[in-house]
Design a protein around this motif. Structure first.
Motif, short mmCIF file in Angstrom:
data_model
loop_
_atom_site.label_atom_id
_atom_site.label_comp_id
_atom_site.label_asym_id
_atom_site.label_seq_id
_atom_site.Cartn_x
_atom_site.Cartn_y
_atom_site.Cartn_z
N PHE A 25 60.18 3.70 72.04
CA PHE A 25 62.03 3.35 71.92
C PHE A 25 62.42 2.31 72.76
N GLU A 26 61.95 1.84 73.70
CA GLU A 26 62.06 1.27 74.60
C GLU A 26 60.62 -0.15 75.10
N ASP A 27 60.58 0.05 73.93
CA ASP A 27 59.20 -1.63 74.31
C ASP A 27 59.94 -2.34 73.78
N PRO A 28 60.18 -3.39 74.65
CA PRO A 28 61.03 -4.27 74.29
C PRO A 28 60.76 -5.75 72.97
N PHE A 29 59.40 -4.97 72.37
CA PHE A 29 59.30 -6.51 71.19
C PHE A 29 59.03 -4.42 70.23
N ALA A 30 59.72 -3.67 70.47
CA ALA A 30 59.56 -2.84 69.10
C ALA A 30 60.48 -2.82 68.32
N ILE A 31 60.09 -3.18 67.10
CA ILE A 31 60.29 -3.46 65.57
C ILE A 31 61.18 -2.47 64.88
N LYS A 32 61.93 -2.24 64.76
CA LYS A 32 62.39 -1.26 63.81
C LYS A 32 63.23 -2.20 62.79
N LEU A 33 62.59 -0.98 61.49
CA LEU A 33 63.00 -1.63 59.95
C LEU A 33 64.36 -0.69 59.56
N LEU A 34 65.01 -1.05 58.84
CA LEU A 34 65.57 0.16 57.90
C LEU A 34 65.00 -0.10 57.13
N PRO A 35 64.72 0.88 56.10
CA PRO A 35 63.71 0.55 54.33
C PRO A 35 64.21 0.60 53.83
N ASP A 36 63.60 0.02 52.91
CA ASP A 36 64.82 -0.85 51.62
C ASP A 36 64.53 0.59 50.38
N SER A 37 63.45 1.62 50.76
CA SER A 37 63.51 2.58 49.18
C SER A 37 64.66 3.43 49.25
N PRO A 38 65.62 3.68 48.23
CA PRO A 38 66.86 4.85 48.04
C PRO A 38 67.05 6.05 49.11
N ARG A 39 65.43 6.27 48.92
CA ARG A 39 65.15 7.60 49.93
C ARG A 39 65.50 7.60 50.68
N PHE A 40 65.53 6.86 51.86
CA PHE A 40 65.65 6.99 53.25
C PHE A 40 66.80 5.91 53.36
N SER A 41 67.20 5.23 52.74
CA SER A 41 68.49 5.01 52.87
C SER A 41 69.60 5.62 52.88
N PHE A 84 50.34 -5.09 61.68
CA PHE A 84 52.13 -5.73 61.90
C PHE A 84 52.81 -6.02 63.20
N TYR A 85 52.62 -5.14 63.92
CA TYR A 85 52.69 -4.75 65.03
C TYR A 85 52.53 -6.30 66.12
N GLN A 86 50.70 -6.39 66.16
CA GLN A 86 50.20 -7.44 67.04
C GLN A 86 51.35 -8.81 66.30
N ARG A 87 51.04 -9.24 64.69
CA ARG A 87 51.30 -10.43 64.44
C ARG A 87 52.96 -10.26 64.54
N LYS A 88 53.87 -9.36 65.22
CA LYS A 88 55.19 -9.63 65.39
C LYS A 88 55.50 -10.27 66.40
#
Length: 95
Positions: A25-41, A84-88
């Motif tokens: 979570f402290e990784d400066p390059f961490a990717i935080k995503l809000l899922p678009d699935s109603p199940r998670f949101s 995905f992480y490496q590409r970002k």
């Protein structure tokens, strides 16, 4: 952000420690995503892809109140998440 481990509801994979997850979570390059699935949101769950200080890629599902993170699930990256992480990361560093 502080992590709350008292109510962890998943079995720890022997290759990950709570410290690895916190560091991801402290990784400066961490990717935080809000899922678009109603199940998670509906339940306000988020995804984090980050690396620990030792270089372990960690995928986490978590909830937060803005001050504290409650990790619901965590595991090492699978190959697609690593890609995905490496590409970002490469896109960010190229800017």
């Amino acid at each position: 952000m502080d992590a709350e481990w008292n109510r962890t509801q998943f079995e720890w994979n022997s290759s990950l420690t709570p410290r690895d997850v916190e560091e991801s979570f402290e990784d400066p390059f961490a990717i935080k995503l809000l899922p678009d699935s109603p199940r998670f949101s509906v339940q306000a769950r988020f995804f984090n892809l980050g690396r620990s200080a030792s270089g372990i890629g960690v995928f986490s599902v978590y909830r937060t109140n803005g001050k504290q993170v409650m990790v619901i699930y965590a595991r090492p990256f699978d190959p697609e998440e690593q890609f995905f992480y490496q590409r970002k990361l490469n896109q960010t560093l190229a800017q």
